[in-house]
Design an enzyme around this catalytic site. Sequence first.
Site, PDB file in Angstrom:
ATOM      1  N   GLU A   8       0.684  -1.318   0.013  1.00  0.00           N
ATOM      2  CA  GLU A   8      -0.029  -0.512   0.110  1.00  0.00           C
ATOM      3  C   GLU A   8       1.024   1.139   0.033  1.00  0.00           C
ATOM      4  O   GLU A   8       0.732   2.055  -0.462  1.00  0.00           O
ATOM      5  CB  GLU A   8      -0.731   0.289   1.708  1.00  0.00           C
ATOM      6  CG  GLU A   8      -1.778  -0.758   1.169  1.00  0.00           C
ATOM      7  CD  GLU A   8      -1.487  -2.176   2.410  1.00  0.00           C
ATOM      8  OE1 GLU A   8      -2.289  -3.055   2.845  1.00  0.00           O
ATOM      9  OE2 GLU A   8      -0.531  -3.075   1.476  1.00  0.00           O
ATOM     10  N   ASN A  58      10.578 -39.666   2.780  1.00  0.00           N
ATOM     11  CA  ASN A  58       9.297 -38.769   2.252  1.00  0.00           C
ATOM     12  C   ASN A  58       8.411 -39.705   3.028  1.00  0.00           C
ATOM     13  O   ASN A  58       7.040 -38.925   3.588  1.00  0.00           O
ATOM     14  CB  ASN A  58      10.018 -39.164   0.797  1.00  0.00           C
ATOM     15  CG  ASN A  58      10.452 -38.090   0.369  1.00  0.00           C
ATOM     16  OD1 ASN A  58      10.585 -37.009   0.404  1.00  0.00           O
ATOM     17  ND2 ASN A  58      10.389 -38.688  -1.169  1.00  0.00           N
TER      18      ASN A  58
END
Length: 360
Positions: free
Chosen positions: A46, A293
Amino acid sequence: MTLALAWAERGMYTTSPNPHIGCVIVRDGAVIGAGVTQQVGGDHAEIQALKDAQARGHDVRGATAYVTLEPCSHHGRTPPCADALVRAGVGRVVAAMEDPNPLVAGQGMARLAAAGIAVSSGLLAEQAYELNIGFFSRMTRGLPWVRMKTAASLDGMTALHNGASQWITGERARADGHAWRARACAILTGIGTVKADDPQLNVRGIDTPPQPIRIVIDSRLEIDPSAKILQGGGTWIVAAVRDAEKGAALRALGNEVILLPNASGKVDLPELMRELGRRQINELHVEAGSKLNGSLIREGCVDELLVYLAPLLLGDAQGMFALPALTHLSQKKSLKFHEVKQIGADVRLLARFIHSSTPT
């Protein structure tokens, strides 16, 4: 808002742990200012958009600001953006989503409304959420969004039994994988991968000044101090045993040893995810072997699979995940496909685990 989202993407590799935010200021259908959140400590989107409008000689009073996340209302490293928009005199603020940060959580929009500014949110919210899925995960769950990447043949194999794996997928898929590394706050692997491949595990081929933090799961603290992943320092080694001499040597190289043992004498993976959340890791990118994993999946630590499938068959070889045999289909791990896309000759799959802690 589409343009604001495009601006937000410009900060994909630089804003973390802050969210990736874009802002576009519009008057009479014309863009008069635009900006993206800068690196930590710099201007938010902004402020950048207000400065851009001023530099271009535009008066923002009464204009509409489109921002991809609710303007902040608290003093952090920078002053509140909501206050800056009020001082600038904009007439309307449209946010894609409310900020999940408990320090904001609707207060920014309330502050704008109290100042007489028209406010609304929910425009292109899904796209804004995907841009900041890790930030939302950390704010709502206290956990990073964990994305596990693997490259495999069409029959699900990642390497031959002798370890040969370069290259299963093509050059475009490998470059795409580096883009996913670049957007993560940290990249995680295991000591098995470090020993076998001695990877650098950094981002190459993409302009990303802050490299992701590198993390190694090394229960017995076996890592060689000369390993490439330790070069330059800043690597976190997560262990389950204390070794004062080895730890001192690793710290002397500029790295950090984190001790997180579980009852079995291995690294407590769920606690590691909580620790990474506390350390402001938004997205965690996993590139590891089948054993780690499998452990991460079994422990419920993975949110999403990023799988590159090559159009070839390897037959009897190493698989993607070391998971136990099931006795009943009800024990399966369920996922949903989020995206399927062809990258060069290969196919990229994004699939998300379906479990109660996954945000919607």
